[in-house]
Enzyme design. Structure first.
Site, mmCIF file in Angstrom:
data_model
loop_
_atom_site.group_PDB
_atom_site.id
_atom_site.type_symbol
_atom_site.label_atom_id
_atom_site.label_comp_id
_atom_site.label_asym_id
_atom_site.label_seq_id
_atom_site.Cartn_x
_atom_site.Cartn_y
_atom_site.Cartn_z
ATOM 1 N N ASN A 98 0.815 -1.227 0.000
ATOM 2 C CA ASN A 98 0.000 0.000 0.000
ATOM 3 C C ASN A 98 0.846 1.274 0.000
ATOM 4 O O ASN A 98 0.373 2.336 -0.409
ATOM 5 C CB ASN A 98 -0.926 0.021 1.218
ATOM 6 C CG ASN A 98 -2.171 -0.839 0.991
ATOM 7 O OD1 ASN A 98 -2.536 -1.146 -0.144
ATOM 8 N ND2 ASN A 98 -2.825 -1.246 2.075
ATOM 9 N N HIS A 338 -1.414 -8.033 5.346
ATOM 10 C CA HIS A 338 -0.052 -7.499 5.374
ATOM 11 C C HIS A 338 0.100 -6.220 4.558
ATOM 12 O O HIS A 338 1.164 -5.989 3.950
ATOM 13 C CB HIS A 338 0.955 -8.566 4.891
ATOM 14 C CG HIS A 338 0.682 -9.922 5.458
ATOM 15 N ND1 HIS A 338 0.041 -10.906 4.744
ATOM 16 C CD2 HIS A 338 0.897 -10.430 6.686
ATOM 17 C CE1 HIS A 338 -0.103 -11.974 5.517
ATOM 18 N NE2 HIS A 338 0.398 -11.703 6.696
ATOM 19 N N CYS A 339 -0.963 -5.407 4.503
ATOM 20 C CA CYS A 339 -0.938 -4.120 3.766
ATOM 21 C C CYS A 339 -0.606 -4.320 2.285
ATOM 22 O O CYS A 339 -0.108 -3.400 1.628
ATOM 23 C CB CYS A 339 0.052 -3.120 4.362
ATOM 24 S SG CYS A 339 -0.117 -2.887 6.114
ATOM 25 N N ALA A 340 -0.850 -5.516 1.763
ATOM 26 C CA ALA A 340 -0.520 -5.781 0.359
ATOM 27 C C ALA A 340 -1.684 -6.537 -0.292
ATOM 28 O O ALA A 340 -1.534 -7.693 -0.704
ATOM 29 C CB ALA A 340 0.775 -6.580 0.274
#
Ligand code: ALA
Length: 383
Positions: A98, A338-340
């Protein structure tokens, strides 16, 4: 506690890192470049030493072009918002964290830029040829993560860098997961902008990171203010690193980061990578034959991935496995996206995410064996 969440931040740090932070905070503590007294001069010299150590580690010619930031996200924002102008086109990938995808998506939504997001081939690897063919006359930037924070996939950045350089565009590498984990050479890999974390693979404290700005690049400052020197000037100075460093830096953190880089350099990035890869392989080999688990990404093979492993336990959400490992087994891993989210969409694990295991330099084979036994016990409850 067995800590296996080093992709989020490394823990623990080498003893020398704690000691340096304590020593700096107690005995130096002054504001670098702000004042001509001995302590301010020593603080400035400490920052300069960390810049030199980082430039040496990443093959950068000019230590002053190592700009300190709070973390990789800060560095990536500095790079993209300082470089891009309305009308630009950016080539990136669907796999980005992100910290790359959100700033680009906002600029795109505002109509300022257009973005091409490349899909990886099987195995999660981006084809450098596709990067080259996506570059058009409006393309200013190619932005790619060196190593993924979910699947650990390592991208062929040297080949991509060569293509980008040949076409005279700029190449931004997100090294959040690769700095201190995989050897990096900004010259050989044709990297114009290297955004890195100080607190993950480099083993420094949280609140440290940096952006290496190659000499082909000029960035607008996205944070302006006091720089210590040249105070009479109405606008931000143009010299590096002050053009991009306004305000009091994280001095104790940067002092400790210098010590951490020395530790990483002494142990050797390749040796550290080998250690993590061995642990990842041990986990993979024990869980792969067990059909209660799904392992994601490529099998650890020594070069195409880091030690980060994402897995699923059939029938249990990742967040539940994370919580049971924490509360019943004293093991820390990270569950979720995982912010992805783009990587999870590619892998087919969106929106539940995965259980991510990320070993670090201080983990042992016994830690991996304890995790495997805990996972089997949790899975056993299901069967
Ligand atoms: N980006 C970090 C992670 O992958 C925080 O966990």
């Amino acid at each position: 506690m067995i800590y296996l969440d080093n992709a989020a931040t490394s823990h623990p740090k080498p003893e020398a890192v704690y000691a340096r932070m304590d020593r700096f905070a107690r005995h130096v503590g002054a504001n670098p470049g702000r004042g001509g007294h001995r302590l301010a001069i020593e603080a400035e010299a400490t920052l300069a030493a960390t810049r030199r150590a980082l430039a040496d580690l990443f093959g950068g010619r000019d230590p002053n072009r190592v700009v300190f930031t709070l973390n990789t996200t800060d560095a990536l924002n500095m790079a993209m918002k300082g470089l891009l102008v309305p009308g630009d086109h950016v080539v990136t990938t669907v796999l980005e964290h992100n910290s790359v995808s959100r700033p680009l998506a906002r600029l795109e939504q505002e109509g300022a830029i257009t973005v091409t997001r490349l899909q990886p081939r099987d195995g999660g690897v981006i084809d450098p040829g596709e990067v080259a063919s996506s570059i058009d006359e409006r393309t200013r930037l190619v932005a790619v993560a060196h190593a993924g924070n979910v699947l650990g996939t390592v991208q062929p950045i040297e080949e991509i860098g060569a293509m980008v350089r040949e076409r005279e565009r700029f190449f931004l590498v997100d090294a959040a997961q690769s700095g201190g984990v995989i050897p990096i050479d900004v010259g050989r890999q044709c990297i114009d902008l290297l955004a890195f974390s100080g607190h993950k693979g480099l083993l420094g404290p949280a609140g440290t990171g940096g952006l290496y700005v190659g000499d082909r690049v000029t960035l607008r400052a996205w944070r302006e203010g006091g720089t210590g020197g040249d105070s009479a000037r109405a606008v931000q100075p143009e010299e590096f690193p002050h053009c991009l460093e306004a305000g009091t830096p994280n001095t104790a953190g940067i002092a400790a980061l210098g010590e951490a880089v020395r530790y990483v350099t002494e142990r050797g990035v390749s040796a550290l990578a080998l250690h993590e890869e061995r642990l990842a392989r041990r986990l993979w080999e024990q869980l792969e034959p067990d059909d209660r688990f799904i392992l994601h990404g490529r099998r650890p093979d020594g070069s195409s991935r880091t030690g980060v492993i994402s897995l699923d336990m059939k029938g249990r959400p990742a967040s539940e496995v994370e919580a049971i490992l924490d509360t019943s087994f004293d093991i820390a891993v990270r569950g979720g996206l995982h912010c992805a989210p783009g990587t999870h969409r590619f892998e087919g694990t969106f929106p539940e995410g995965t259980v991510r295991v990320s070993p670090g330099p201080f983990n042992t084979e016994a830690d991996i064996d304890a995790l495997v036994s805990a996972l089997r016990e949790i899975a056993g409850d299901l069967s």
